[in-house]
Motif scaffolding. Structure first.
Motif, PDB file in Angstrom:
ATOM      1  N   GLY A 202       1.274  -2.697  -3.990  1.00 45.80           N
ATOM      2  CA  GLY A 202       0.672  -2.005  -2.860  1.00 45.80           C
ATOM      3  C   GLY A 202      -0.607  -2.660  -2.385  1.00 45.80           C
ATOM      4  O   GLY A 202      -1.086  -3.640  -2.954  1.00 45.80           O
ATOM      5  N   PHE A 203      -1.136  -2.121  -1.293  1.00 49.84           N
ATOM      6  CA  PHE A 203      -2.455  -2.441  -0.747  1.00 49.84           C
ATOM      7  C   PHE A 203      -2.538  -3.767   0.012  1.00 49.84           C
ATOM      8  O   PHE A 203      -3.480  -3.959   0.760  1.00 49.84           O
ATOM      9  CB  PHE A 203      -3.537  -2.413  -1.840  1.00 49.84           C
ATOM     10  CG  PHE A 203      -3.641  -1.094  -2.537  1.00 49.84           C
ATOM     11  CD1 PHE A 203      -4.132   0.016  -1.885  1.00 49.84           C
ATOM     12  CD2 PHE A 203      -3.227  -0.954  -3.850  1.00 49.84           C
ATOM     13  CE1 PHE A 203      -4.227   1.234  -2.523  1.00 49.84           C
ATOM     14  CE2 PHE A 203      -3.308   0.264  -4.500  1.00 49.84           C
ATOM     15  CZ  PHE A 203      -3.814   1.357  -3.830  1.00 49.84           C
ATOM     16  N   ILE A 204      -1.581  -4.693  -0.180  1.00 48.18           N
ATOM     17  CA  ILE A 204      -1.586  -5.919   0.619  1.00 48.18           C
ATOM     18  C   ILE A 204      -1.475  -5.561   2.102  1.00 48.18           C
ATOM     19  O   ILE A 204      -2.168  -6.122   2.953  1.00 48.18           O
ATOM     20  CB  ILE A 204      -0.431  -6.853   0.217  1.00 48.18           C
ATOM     21  CG1 ILE A 204      -0.653  -7.405  -1.186  1.00 48.18           C
ATOM     22  CG2 ILE A 204      -0.279  -7.996   1.217  1.00 48.18           C
ATOM     23  CD1 ILE A 204      -1.712  -8.458  -1.298  1.00 48.18           C
ATOM     24  N   GLY A 205      -0.587  -4.617   2.416  1.00 44.52           N
ATOM     25  CA  GLY A 205      -0.399  -4.199   3.796  1.00 44.52           C
ATOM     26  C   GLY A 205      -1.597  -3.493   4.386  1.00 44.52           C
ATOM     27  O   GLY A 205      -1.694  -3.348   5.606  1.00 44.52           O
ATOM     28  N   LEU A 206      -2.506  -3.032   3.559  1.00 42.58           N
ATOM     29  CA  LEU A 206      -3.736  -2.406   4.045  1.00 42.58           C
ATOM     30  C   LEU A 206      -4.827  -3.455   4.262  1.00 42.58           C
ATOM     31  O   LEU A 206      -5.499  -3.483   5.292  1.00 42.58           O
ATOM     32  CB  LEU A 206      -4.218  -1.355   3.053  1.00 42.58           C
ATOM     33  CG  LEU A 206      -5.548  -0.685   3.402  1.00 42.58           C
ATOM     34  CD1 LEU A 206      -5.360   0.329   4.506  1.00 42.58           C
ATOM     35  CD2 LEU A 206      -6.169  -0.033   2.188  1.00 42.58           C
ATOM     36  N   LEU A 207      -4.985  -4.345   3.276  1.00 40.13           N
ATOM     37  CA  LEU A 207      -6.093  -5.297   3.301  1.00 40.13           C
ATOM     38  C   LEU A 207      -5.917  -6.375   4.363  1.00 40.13           C
ATOM     39  O   LEU A 207      -6.840  -6.667   5.129  1.00 40.13           O
ATOM     40  CB  LEU A 207      -6.228  -5.958   1.930  1.00 40.13           C
ATOM     41  CG  LEU A 207      -6.585  -5.048   0.752  1.00 40.13           C
ATOM     42  CD1 LEU A 207      -6.375  -5.787  -0.565  1.00 40.13           C
ATOM     43  CD2 LEU A 207      -8.024  -4.587   0.859  1.00 40.13           C
TER      44      LEU A 207
END
Length: 636
Positions: free
Chosen positions: A566-571
């Motif tokens: 997760g979180f790659i798509g946020l950062l």
């Protein structure tokens, strides 16, 4: 209800025991069975009651209907510190002390990070992000110290399993004395509902009472976690059931809440043993599965009361040339890829070995090359997924892991793997796609009326993720999957990457990226209101549906290959907009390069930091991503 469930609970187990045996003369066999089952029942009643009372007092202290030891991160903090104590202080038999310190630390973080407004949805979302962060830290420790933490996996998911009366002997004084103190303090807690000024005017020492209330909730939760592990949602459901029944006044509410907490937890344990009579399913996973819809309902009610304040996905006024940025990122990614490929066996490939063909020998091509390529392609695709979600939902918290795509896909893929193990590999991504679609549909439909308000959408996604995680834990234990591989897959890892995975991802990249770029001008228009977008000739509904379908496909396929990263798509999209502006045709290539490079770095560090022990790259990303979500929330 509690008596009936208790009887059902006592007759459950691998050894046959009828209801009549409970009331007949006991032989040695019956006493041996009851020496295990009866402590389990009593611990369940006491733990359920303590968690419920903790939820009631925390809801009162925060004036927040969504508060509980689970949603505020208190359980996760207690669990993390118990694991730390077990691993690094094995001679210190003080699980309650570590549990209490962890619970206090988590509560302090949530209180400090939620902001001055302390709005119901914001404080709970902060608590659940703290839970994700602490969960990543706990999983990292369990993987790094696999042998030492071997017995903590089932307990960490929440279990009532007891081998003797020691658990009961520990928890009953807390339940009795803290419960009595809570009831005696009921009148003071009633005054808090009148508001701070009114309570002070009536002579209430507000600071002392609030401090005592927080301490009471933390003590009850800590004692429970140290015995049965982190069990969530009991403290959320039980107080609401009591209030729905029309019971007023904290003294009566504490009594009834204790009873309902016991009923819910014993019922969940009965249900888990009915589902799997021959193996131990974590009751914490069952309460998550049951309680997540309740959290969705409460979040939906809270979101309707919130003033919808749309956030524009704007970036810094000063932006860089996108061509220069893209070329620079390509150079960085190539350097990072080279470093990652050259590392193996605990050492780097020298320049002489490189020219001698070391980087293109059979072993390197078979194992290192596909791993690096899969890392880059998955990171790039997840960045594209996040950019689409943030744009189409006008939500800076849009990310496949936050709105349920990752966990839903993981549950769907694991369901195919466990229920239909003989099916060919092609069905794994199909199961992931179906799971992701179901998760996203729930989140989108539940937040549609609030206009996809950022924080409520994220909280709804967290609730769906909790439900899916419960399903994953149940399937993991049910299928008797090895703990270490299960943790690695749940955390996200490129460890088993193959050239077949590279082909799958390249096909998606070649098909979806040009198609998305062709829609970029229309997607830019979605940044405006629906009326403006329609007046400019855009088919808003079709664009949104198309974008969400692409995002779901990307997230599901990535989950089926590398697990829950997760979180790659946020950062990545946030970083891209800061560099080149918010024009979608610029954001796509830059965010994909950033996402791919980030995951290559995470994958390399996962192999390098603690060699030969390997940390799942998804955990390293989570350690960075969770604090960044908190930063974004502070700006909302």
């Amino acid at each position: 209800m509690l008596i009936g469930l208790s009887v059902m609970h006592l007759v459950q187990g691998q050894a046959d025991l009828s209801i009549g045996d409970l009331f007949s003369s006991w032989d040695q066999r019956t006493e041996a069975i009851m020496g295990v089952r009866f402590p389990r029942l009593i611990v369940g009643i006491l733990a359920g009651g303590c968690l419920a009372m903790a939820g009631l007092v925390l809801q009162t202290m925060t004036k927040n209907p969504l508060a509980s030891a689970g949603t505020l991160g208190i359980n996760a903090g207690a669990y993390l510190f118990v694991v730390i104590g077990t691993l690094f202080f094995p001679g210190v038999n003080a699980s309650f002390l570590f549990s209490f310190l962890g619970a206090c630390f988590a509560a302090f973080l949530v209180f400090m990070l939620a902001g001055k407004t302390m709005s119901p949805v914001r404080i709970v979302l902060t608590g659940m992000i703290i839970t994700l962060l602490f969960g990543a830290l706990t999983s990292s420790l369990q993987l790094m110290y696999e042998q030492e933490s071997n017995g903590l996996f089932l307990w960490g998911a929440g279990t009532l399993m007891q081998n003797d009366w020691s658990g009961v002997a520990f928890i009953w004084p807390f339940a009795l004395f803290l419960g009595l103190l809570a009831i005696l303090s009921g009148k003071k807690f009633d005054l808090i509902h009148l508001g701070d000024e009114a309570a002070k005017g009536l002579g209430l020492p507000l600071g002392f009472v609030k401090t005592w209330g927080w301490a009471l909730g933390i003590l009850l939760a800590s004692a429970t976690v140290s015995v049965v592990g982190p069990i969530g949602f009991i403290g959320l459901m039980a107080p609401h059931l009591v209030r729905l029944m029309g019971i007023r006044g904290h003294r009566l509410q504490f009594v009834h809440t204790f009873m309902w907490g016991a009923v819910i937890l014993i019922a969940a344990d009965v249900l888990s043993r009915l589902i799997s009579p021959n193996s131990e399913l974590p009751v914490g996973a069952m309460t998550a599965f049951i309680g997540s819809p309740w959290l969705m309902y409460l979040a939906y009610k809270a979101a309707r009361k919130m003033r919808s304040d749309k956030q524009k996905l704007t970036s810094s006024k000063k932006t860089l040339n996108p061509i220069v940025v893209t070329i620079s990122l390509i150079g960085v990614s190539l350097v990072v890829a080279y470093v990652s490929i050259s590392f193996g066996g605990g050492q780097f490939t020298s320049i002489q070995e490189m020219f001698a063909g070391k980087l293109v020998d059979q072993v390197t091509i078979q194992f290192r090359w596909p791993r690096v390529l899969v890392s880059f392609l998955v990171g790039a695709l997840l960045a594209l997924c996040g950019a689409l979600l943030q744009n189409v939902l006008k939500n800076p918290l849009g990310d496949p892991s936050i709105i349920g795509i990752t966990s839903g896909g993981g549950a769907g893929a694991l369901l195919i793997l466990v229920v239909f193990p003989s099916l060919p590999y092609i069905f794994l991504p199909i199961g992931a796609v179906i799971g992701s679609i179901m998760a996203v549909l729930i989140v989108i439909l539940a937040t549609k009326r609030s206009g996809f308000e950022p924080i409520s959408l994220a909280l709804m996604g967290v609730a769906v993720s909790a439900m899916a995680s419960g399903v994953i834990q149940i399937l993991t234990v049910k299928a008797s999957l090895s703990v270490s591989p299960a943790l690695v897959w749940l955390a996200g890892s490129t460890y088993r990457s193959t050239w077949d995975n590279v082909v799958w991802l390249l096909v998606m990249l070649v098909i979806l990226v040009p198609f998305t770029l062709s829609l970029s001008k229309h997607l830019n228009v979605l940044a405006f209101s629906n009326e403006v977008s329609i007046s400019l000739g855009s088919k808003v509904k079709l664009l949104r549906i198309t974008s969400i379908v692409i995002a779901v496909l990307i997230g599901a396929v990535c989950v089926s290959i590398v697990g829950a990263i997760g979180f790659i798509g946020l950062l990545a999209p946030h970083a891209a907009r800061a560099l080149v502006g918010s024009a979608f045709q610029r954001v796509i290539p830059v965010s994909m390069m950033i996402g791919g490079t980030l995951l290559i770095i995470a994958d390399f560090l996962s192999r390098y930091i603690l060699y030969p022990t390997e940390i799942p790259s998804g955990l390293l990303v989570a350690l960075v991503g969770a604090p960044y979500i908190l930063y974004v929330m502070r700006k909302l």
